[in-house]
Design an enzyme around this catalytic site. Structure first.
Site, mmCIF file in Angstrom:
data_model
loop_
_atom_site.group_PDB
_atom_site.id
_atom_site.type_symbol
_atom_site.label_atom_id
_atom_site.label_comp_id
_atom_site.label_asym_id
_atom_site.label_seq_id
_atom_site.Cartn_x
_atom_site.Cartn_y
_atom_site.Cartn_z
ATOM 1 N N TYR A 237 29.509 74.538 38.432
ATOM 2 C CA TYR A 237 29.880 73.186 38.034
ATOM 3 C C TYR A 237 28.635 72.310 38.009
ATOM 4 O O TYR A 237 27.846 72.346 38.950
ATOM 5 C CB TYR A 237 30.900 72.616 39.020
ATOM 6 C CG TYR A 237 31.354 71.201 38.721
ATOM 7 C CD1 TYR A 237 32.059 70.914 37.554
ATOM 8 C CD2 TYR A 237 31.095 70.166 39.602
ATOM 9 C CE1 TYR A 237 32.487 69.627 37.278
ATOM 10 C CE2 TYR A 237 31.531 68.865 39.334
ATOM 11 C CZ TYR A 237 32.223 68.601 38.171
ATOM 12 O OH TYR A 237 32.649 67.325 37.901
ATOM 13 N N ASP B 11 20.432 73.114 39.860
ATOM 14 C CA ASP B 11 21.357 72.041 40.189
ATOM 15 C C ASP B 11 21.614 72.117 41.689
ATOM 16 O O ASP B 11 22.425 72.910 42.152
ATOM 17 C CB ASP B 11 22.646 72.167 39.380
ATOM 18 C CG ASP B 11 23.595 71.007 39.656
ATOM 19 O OD1 ASP B 11 23.304 70.202 40.571
ATOM 20 O OD2 ASP B 11 24.629 70.911 38.963
ATOM 21 N N LYS C 197 24.978 63.846 46.306
ATOM 22 C CA LYS C 197 25.728 64.076 47.548
ATOM 23 C C LYS C 197 24.923 63.751 48.812
ATOM 24 O O LYS C 197 24.764 62.580 49.132
ATOM 25 C CB LYS C 197 26.304 65.493 47.535
ATOM 26 C CG LYS C 197 27.324 65.630 46.385
ATOM 27 C CD LYS C 197 28.087 66.924 46.340
ATOM 28 C CE LYS C 197 29.175 66.846 45.281
ATOM 29 N NZ LYS C 197 29.160 67.905 44.298
HETATM 30 C C1 LIG Z 1 29.259 67.595 42.798
HETATM 31 C C2 LIG Z 1 28.364 68.300 41.869
HETATM 32 C C3 LIG Z 1 27.956 67.713 40.666
HETATM 33 C C4 LIG Z 1 28.484 66.388 40.192
HETATM 34 O O1 LIG Z 1 28.117 65.334 41.034
HETATM 35 P P1 LIG Z 1 28.958 63.963 40.956
HETATM 36 O O2 LIG Z 1 28.224 63.058 41.890
HETATM 37 O O3 LIG Z 1 30.347 64.304 41.403
HETATM 38 O O4 LIG Z 1 28.922 63.500 39.553
HETATM 39 C C5 LIG Z 1 27.053 68.390 39.883
HETATM 40 N N1 LIG Z 1 26.572 69.588 40.248
HETATM 41 C C6 LIG Z 1 26.935 70.186 41.396
HETATM 42 C C7 LIG Z 1 26.352 71.501 41.765
HETATM 43 C C8 LIG Z 1 27.861 69.568 42.240
HETATM 44 O O5 LIG Z 1 28.239 70.180 43.359
#
Ligand SMILES: *Cc1c(COP(=O)(O)O)cnc(C)c1O
Length: 411
Positions: free
Chosen positions: A128, A223, A251
């Protein structure tokens, strides 16, 4: 609100029932509006790594909030956070703050395309990367949880330049690069897949991606919105010793206030406006509140803290693995550091199709059994549980004992 929520996985759609409404979060506990207390393993999906409402983070935020929360111009706090990020991540010489992980990914992909003059992006099934159109192809958790194929509204042109490969399948990546030499702008990967449940990279996978991308002047994007700040001071890239070209963060680095960031070498980042022509902006980017939440949280996360997180994660995963065996169930616990997932009905999960074969009915019953006993797990079997510094050994042992009881009732 559609489905009663502001982000889909909160709706309990995959486990049944209704979400609880939280009034307060302290340390490793959530308290709902009716006064019931839960041990929390959602951890705000990562940011609550030091425990909710950590006194040092709260004090830092309180000191800042009375001085105004958004200036729309420069502040000292953004420098403080940028310095910490650059110091922690070897691959990041320059960083740009955003307001979410989604924005960070969107911007990093734009930069990768600009820097290479190519359009194609390779991603992995079950990873994701936020909800930008081009990344909503086999996108894991929220999408997997709801069983949505691809989101309507994402048109063919949006994903025409996105190629999806199975996580861990280096041969497929190699084949793709042989077929499409000189056309791939970037490979984007969660170095530890944590949005189809926790799936560690197979040995050599990240190293292989580094080598293949380098050979074709393709950029490698890690990511690390989930892993950056959680696995090690310098994220998964330090944990596994593989250096990407661009990194996305979010996060943990906001300590519970909305945030995202992306960074890389000075040469790459100097292409971003106003240094360069790649446009990217944000009204609230670098606001003093998010910057302060991040600085205060990162300052709690020294080498000892990561060691503690590793020990607590190990204690929990060992205990859960034992409980599965003692209950006579099939299943596995997959963990990296302080992130873990239980997959029922399957011995190991290496990619998205494995994850989809796991027994989600059993997870749903387990989830509700745990909730009844005062333990709030993420409401989907495709999500990571997050252990924080506030989860003491006693809390973890209580979790294991209760999980054991619930599992025995599942047979
Ligand atoms: C949570 C997440 C996102 C998206 O971040 P948001 O702050 O919810 O937009 C993108 N990449 C990874 C790996 C994530 O865990």
């Amino acid at each position: 609100m559609p489905g009663g929520v502001n982000s889909p996985v909160r709706s309990f759609r995959s486990v049944g029932g209704q979400p609880v409404y939280i009034q307060e979060a302290q340390g490793c506990y959530l308290t709902d509006v009716e006064g019931r207390r839960y041990i929390d393993y959602i951890g705000a999906w990562g940011p609550a790594i030091a425990g909710h409402a950590h006194p040092q983070v709260v004090a830092a935020l309180q000191a800042v909030v009375a001085n105004g929360t958004a200036f729309g111009t420069c502040c000292a706090q953004e420098v403080a956070l940028a310095e910490r990020i650059v110091k922690r991540f070897d691959s990041i010489e320059k960083v740009r703050m955003t307001n979410s992980g989604t924005e960070a990914v969107m911007s990093a992909v734009r930069l990768a395309r600009a820097a290479t003059g190519r359009e194609r992006i390779v991603k992995f099934a079950g990873c994701y990367h936020g909800h930008m159109n081009g990344m909503l192809a086999r996108a894991g958790s929220g999408v997997a949880t709801l069983g949505l194929p691809d989101s309507p509204g994402v048109v063919a042109a949006d994903v025409a330049q996105t190629v999806t490969v199975d996580f861990g399948n280096l041969e497929a990546v190699e084949r793709l690069f042989n077929e499409q030499r000189g056309q791939i702008a970037a490979v984007i990967v969660e170095p530890v897949a944590a949005n189809m449940g926790v799936v560690p990279p197979l040995k050599g996978f990240l190293e292989g991606l580094r080598e293949i991308t380098q050979r074709d002047d393709t950029l490698l994007i890690f990511d690390e919105v989930m892993t950056g700040g959680r696995l090690a001071p310098g994220g998964a890239q330090q944990f596994y010793g593989v250096t990407p070209d661009l990194t996305t963060l979010g996060k943990v680095i906001g300590g519970g206030i909305p945030i995202g960031a992306y960074g890389g070498s000075a040469a790459l980042m100097n292409r971003v406006a106003p240094s360069g022509p790649v446009y990217q902006a944000g009204t609230f980017s670098g606001n003093p509140l998010a910057m302060t939440g991040g600085v205060a949280t990162l300052d709690l996360l020294d080498a000892t803290a990561y060691q503690t997180l590793e020990e607590r994660g190990l204690r929990l995963s060992d205990g859960l693995q034992r409980s599965i065996r003692d209950a006579g169930l099939r299943g596995c616990v997959q963990r990296v550091g302080s992130m873990l997932t239980i997959f029922f009905g399957i011995e190991k999960v290496e990619n998205y199709s494995d994850a989809q074969a796991a027994d989600m009915d059993t997870f749903g019953r387990f989830f509700h059994g745990m909730l009844d006993k005062g333990i709030h797990l993420p409401p989907s079997g495709f999500e990571a549980w997050f252990v924080s510094l506030a989860h003491s050994d006693a809390v973890i042992d209580e979790t294991i004992a209760k999980a054991s009881d619930v599992m025995k009732s599942l047979r």
